[in-house]
Design an enzyme around this catalytic site. Structure first.
Site, PDB file in Angstrom:
ATOM      1  N   ARG A  65       0.277  -1.233   0.151  1.00  0.00           N
ATOM      2  CA  ARG A  65      -0.052   0.466  -0.044  1.00  0.00           C
ATOM      3  C   ARG A  65       1.298   1.345   0.204  1.00  0.00           C
ATOM      4  O   ARG A  65       0.275   2.092  -1.139  1.00  0.00           O
ATOM      5  CB  ARG A  65      -0.829   0.338   1.079  1.00  0.00           C
ATOM      6  CG  ARG A  65      -2.408   1.169   0.984  1.00  0.00           C
ATOM      7  CD  ARG A  65      -3.623   1.043   1.554  1.00  0.00           C
ATOM      8  NE  ARG A  65      -4.336   1.509   1.602  1.00  0.00           N
ATOM      9  CZ  ARG A  65      -4.228   2.316   2.611  1.00  0.00           C
ATOM     10  NH1 ARG A  65      -3.627   2.715   3.780  1.00  0.00           N
ATOM     11  NH2 ARG A  65      -5.381   3.365   3.274  1.00  0.00           N
ATOM     12  N   HIS A  69       0.869   4.275  -2.952  1.00  0.00           N
ATOM     13  CA  HIS A  69       0.786   5.587  -2.611  1.00  0.00           C
ATOM     14  C   HIS A  69       1.066   6.538  -2.920  1.00  0.00           C
ATOM     15  O   HIS A  69       0.811   7.674  -3.251  1.00  0.00           O
ATOM     16  CB  HIS A  69       0.243   5.186  -1.216  1.00  0.00           C
ATOM     17  CG  HIS A  69      -0.020   6.903  -0.115  1.00  0.00           C
ATOM     18  ND1 HIS A  69      -0.962   7.683   0.843  1.00  0.00           N
ATOM     19  CD2 HIS A  69       0.841   8.128  -0.300  1.00  0.00           C
ATOM     20  CE1 HIS A  69      -1.117   8.072   1.480  1.00  0.00           C
ATOM     21  NE2 HIS A  69       0.614   9.223   1.047  1.00  0.00           N
ATOM     22  N   ASN A  97      -3.019   9.318   4.195  1.00  0.00           N
ATOM     23  CA  ASN A  97      -2.300   8.698   4.209  1.00  0.00           C
ATOM     24  C   ASN A  97      -3.195   7.380   4.570  1.00  0.00           C
ATOM     25  O   ASN A  97      -2.855   6.422   4.650  1.00  0.00           O
ATOM     26  CB  ASN A  97      -1.568   9.068   5.403  1.00  0.00           C
ATOM     27  CG  ASN A  97      -1.739   8.725   6.740  1.00  0.00           C
ATOM     28  OD1 ASN A  97      -2.674   8.072   7.087  1.00  0.00           O
ATOM     29  ND2 ASN A  97      -0.860   9.688   7.867  1.00  0.00           N
ATOM     30  N   HIS A 199      -6.220  -5.898  -2.493  1.00  0.00           N
ATOM     31  CA  HIS A 199      -6.984  -6.106  -1.670  1.00  0.00           C
ATOM     32  C   HIS A 199      -7.440  -7.833  -0.713  1.00  0.00           C
ATOM     33  O   HIS A 199      -7.839  -7.902  -0.200  1.00  0.00           O
ATOM     34  CB  HIS A 199      -8.463  -5.381  -1.571  1.00  0.00           C
ATOM     35  CG  HIS A 199      -7.952  -3.270  -1.870  1.00  0.00           C
ATOM     36  ND1 HIS A 199      -9.125  -2.682  -1.970  1.00  0.00           N
ATOM     37  CD2 HIS A 199      -7.124  -3.100  -1.691  1.00  0.00           C
ATOM     38  CE1 HIS A 199      -9.096  -1.563  -2.119  1.00  0.00           C
ATOM     39  NE2 HIS A 199      -7.925  -1.702  -1.893  1.00  0.00           N
TER      40      HIS A 199
HETATM   41  C1  HEM Z   1      -9.180   1.046  -6.831  1.00  0.00           C
HETATM   42  C2  HEM Z   1      -9.324   2.336  -5.575  1.00  0.00           C
HETATM   43  C3  HEM Z   1      -8.859   1.760  -4.627  1.00  0.00           C
HETATM   44  C4  HEM Z   1      -9.357   2.297  -3.068  1.00  0.00           C
HETATM   45  C5  HEM Z   1     -10.538   3.137  -3.114  1.00  0.00           C
HETATM   46  C6  HEM Z   1      -8.462   1.717  -1.889  1.00  0.00           C
HETATM   47  C7  HEM Z   1      -8.803   2.053  -0.711  1.00  0.00           C
HETATM   48  C8  HEM Z   1      -7.886   1.298   0.091  1.00  0.00           C
HETATM   49  C9  HEM Z   1      -8.906   1.854   1.937  1.00  0.00           C
HETATM   50  C10 HEM Z   1     -10.129   2.585   2.131  1.00  0.00           C
HETATM   51  C11 HEM Z   1      -7.794   0.942   2.378  1.00  0.00           C
HETATM   52  C12 HEM Z   1      -8.090   0.840   4.176  1.00  0.00           C
HETATM   53  C13 HEM Z   1      -7.106   1.025   4.906  1.00  0.00           C
HETATM   54  C14 HEM Z   1      -7.575   1.578   6.563  1.00  0.00           C
HETATM   55  O1  HEM Z   1      -8.769   1.309   6.558  1.00  0.00           O
HETATM   56  O2  HEM Z   1      -6.572   1.386   7.174  1.00  0.00           O
HETATM   57  C15 HEM Z   1      -6.670   0.210   1.883  1.00  0.00           C
HETATM   58  C16 HEM Z   1      -6.484  -0.768   2.414  1.00  0.00           C
HETATM   59  C17 HEM Z   1      -5.047  -1.713   1.139  1.00  0.00           C
HETATM   60  N1  HEM Z   1      -4.948  -1.171   0.000  1.00  0.00           N
HETATM   61 FE1  HEM Z   1      -6.272   0.016  -1.242  1.00  0.00          FE
HETATM   62  N2  HEM Z   1      -7.344   1.231  -2.769  1.00  0.00           N
HETATM   63  C18 HEM Z   1      -7.419   1.321  -3.459  1.00  0.00           C
HETATM   64  C19 HEM Z   1      -6.445   0.777  -4.497  1.00  0.00           C
HETATM   65  C20 HEM Z   1      -5.255  -0.286  -3.603  1.00  0.00           C
HETATM   66  C21 HEM Z   1      -4.370  -0.302  -5.195  1.00  0.00           C
HETATM   67  C22 HEM Z   1      -4.292   0.201  -6.368  1.00  0.00           C
HETATM   68  C23 HEM Z   1      -3.229  -0.924  -4.486  1.00  0.00           C
HETATM   69  C24 HEM Z   1      -2.097  -1.747  -4.226  1.00  0.00           C
HETATM   70  C25 HEM Z   1      -1.360  -2.131  -5.639  1.00  0.00           C
HETATM   71  C26 HEM Z   1      -3.609  -1.527  -2.713  1.00  0.00           C
HETATM   72  C27 HEM Z   1      -3.638  -1.692  -1.760  1.00  0.00           C
HETATM   73  C28 HEM Z   1      -4.043  -1.462  -0.482  1.00  0.00           C
HETATM   74  C29 HEM Z   1      -3.359  -2.676   0.766  1.00  0.00           C
HETATM   75  C30 HEM Z   1      -2.739  -3.859   0.726  1.00  0.00           C
HETATM   76  C31 HEM Z   1      -4.455  -2.734   1.254  1.00  0.00           C
HETATM   77  C32 HEM Z   1      -4.653  -2.665   3.240  1.00  0.00           C
HETATM   78  C33 HEM Z   1      -3.016  -1.806   4.050  1.00  0.00           C
HETATM   79  C34 HEM Z   1      -2.986  -2.259   5.461  1.00  0.00           C
HETATM   80  O3  HEM Z   1      -3.522  -4.242   6.181  1.00  0.00           O
HETATM   81  O4  HEM Z   1      -2.114  -1.703   5.983  1.00  0.00           O
HETATM   82  N3  HEM Z   1      -5.055  -0.457  -2.833  1.00  0.00           N
HETATM   83  N4  HEM Z   1      -7.402   0.308  -0.140  1.00  0.00           N
HETATM   84  C1  LIG Z   2      -1.803  10.023   9.112  1.00  0.00           C
HETATM   85  O1  LIG Z   2      -2.626  10.055   9.541  1.00  0.00           O
HETATM   86  C2  LIG Z   2      -2.768  10.529  10.738  1.00  0.00           C
HETATM   87  C3  LIG Z   2      -3.307  11.742  11.300  1.00  0.00           C
HETATM   88  O2  LIG Z   2      -4.263  12.750   9.755  1.00  0.00           O
HETATM   89  C4  LIG Z   2      -1.575  10.584  11.811  1.00  0.00           C
HETATM   90  O3  LIG Z   2      -2.627  10.587  13.095  1.00  0.00           O
HETATM   91  C5  LIG Z   2      -0.906   9.054  11.392  1.00  0.00           C
HETATM   92  O4  LIG Z   2      -0.164   8.568  12.395  1.00  0.00           O
HETATM   93  C6  LIG Z   2      -0.435   8.528   9.970  1.00  0.00           C
HETATM   94  N1  LIG Z   2       0.038   8.140   9.008  1.00  0.00           N
HETATM   95  C7  LIG Z   2       1.387   7.607   9.855  1.00  0.00           C
HETATM   96  C8  LIG Z   2       1.857   6.349   8.972  1.00  0.00           C
HETATM   97  O5  LIG Z   2       2.000   8.652   9.758  1.00  0.00           O
END
Ligand code: HEM
Ligand SMILES: *[C@@H]1O[C@H](CO)[C@@H](O)[C@H](O)[C@H]1NC(C)=O
Ligand SMILES: *[C@@H]1O[C@H](CO)[C@@H](O)[C@H](O)[C@H]1NC(C)=O
Length: 331
Positions: A65, A69, A97, A199
């Protein structure tokens, strides 16, 4: 003969300049970029990533991720890793972020330390390239495809919270919104569907999809495209007044495998976000979801193409970047 030669030359130089026009920076990336400066960079990074992976699985989703990003915000230049300092709030401290997990940052810092511990490699490899390599490595470690990584990115010279605005997709996005944001980064709908399979690993906080199970629309409390059984499970894991730190698996079936389960889940209404489930609901993207739910190899091939293209987004070269000594601070 002379005429033929010069025509060939003209065609060649025209196509060369066209190439340069279309992708000025991507042209500079290549595999084995460090062959003469840090020959073993791939194995050094791989070993460091593996050690981190053995400590915690979160290494996998957090690193993937972070790469996504980073590339979408200002190009793949490791600007997301820079910490805020003084009056400047860096990218990573923007609310969007999207709660990046600290283990992704830590993976890059550790791999950088391992690279710099080899005298000939010290300060030769960019943080942006280390993140690209680490991403490939965590995907392979969790059962996904392995692929050759193009290298030669420089690290960016700026990182501001403001630069994140509007650059990242939101979980509420529909297909048109997803397509236009990915197109702005040179990625097609097919690339977007392939990359969304990330995902298949990792976690989401309840707030990112709560509207789908509690207050979807005036007429429907629950999003009609979610599987009814899944709604019940989600409600029990994410009650209305849930601790905001709780995060749940995004793939309810094989959360630790980088596989094509993501697409099989969508076919059963098990996509967690609107942006996931819409790939199946919308008839323009459904055929791709169906094809990759059936064929893991077709999915893997498309994923490798897409992540390679992602790695070329906004790459810095020449005076636009440098090699950071400390990935979390400008030199
Ligand atoms: C298509 C549009 C996408 C949207 C709207 C989206 C949105 C999100 C959101 C809302 C989360 C949850 C974050 C949280 O609550 O901590 C997430 C997690 C994640 N996203 Fe996406 N994402 C998208 C595309 C992608 C892409 C292209 C990748 C990588 C190639 C990606 C990789 C990930 C990964 C690996 C997580 C899990 C992160 C973790 O467990 O720390 N996402 N994403
Ligand atoms: C992401 O942003 C939030 C608040 O906007 C902050 O509290 C958090 O520490 C940030 N995460 C990282 C990994 O920098
Ligand atoms: C809902 O999910 C279950 C598995 O959790 C599956 O057996 C069922 O077929 C799904 N229902 C629909 C309508 O897809």
């Amino acid at each position: 003969m002379g005429k033929f030669m010069s025509r060939q030359l003209l065609v060649w130089s025209l196509s060369l300049s066209l190439c340069l026009l279309v992708s000025p920076s991507a042209a500079q990336l290549k595999q084995n970029f460090y062959a003469n400066t840090c020959r073993d960079v791939e194995s050094i990074v791989r070993n460091a990533v593996k050690a981190k992976f053995q400590q915690t699985f979160v290494t996998v989703p957090a690193t993937i991720r972070l790469f996504f990003h980073d590339c979408f915000v200002q190009g793949c230049d490791a600007s997301v890793i820079v910490a805020s300092s003084g009056g400047n709030t860096a990218e990573k401290d923007h609310p969007d972020n999207l709660s990046l997990a600290g283990d992704g940052f830590d993976t890059v810092i550790k791999a950088k330390a391992a690279v710099d511990a080899v005298p000939s490699c010290k300060n030769k490899v960019s943080c942006a390239d280390i993140l690209a390599l680490a991403t490939r490595d965590v995907i392979a470690l969790s059962g996904g495809p392995s692929y050759a990584v193009e290298l030669g990115r420089l690290d960016g010279l700026s990182s501001t919270s403001a630069s994140v605005n509007g650059k990242l997709p939101q979980p509420s996005f529909n297909l048109n919104q997803l397509n236009s944001l990915f197109a702005a980064n040179g990625l097609t709908q097919t690339d977007m569907i392939a990359l969304s399979a990330a995902h298949t690993v990792g976690f989401s906080h309840c707030s990112r999809f709560a509207n789908r199970i509690y207050n979807f629309s005036p007429g429907n409390k629950v999003d009609p495209t979610i599987n009814k059984t899944y709604v019940g499970q989600l409600k029990s894991m994410c009650p209305k007044k849930v601790d905001p730190n709780i995060a749940i698996d995004m793939d309810p079936n094989t959360p630790r495998q980088f596989d094509n389960m993501y697409y099989k889940n969508l076919q059963q209404g098990l996509g967690l976000f609107t942006s996931d489930q819409t790939l199946f609901t919308d008839t323009r993207s459904r055929p791709t979801v169906d094809a990759w739910a059936t064929s893991s190899s077709a999915f893997q091939k498309a994923f490798v193409t897409a992540i390679t293209k992602l790695g070329r987004v906004g790459v810095k070269t020449g005076g636009n970047g440098n090699i950071r000594r400390d990935c979390s601070a400008f030199n």
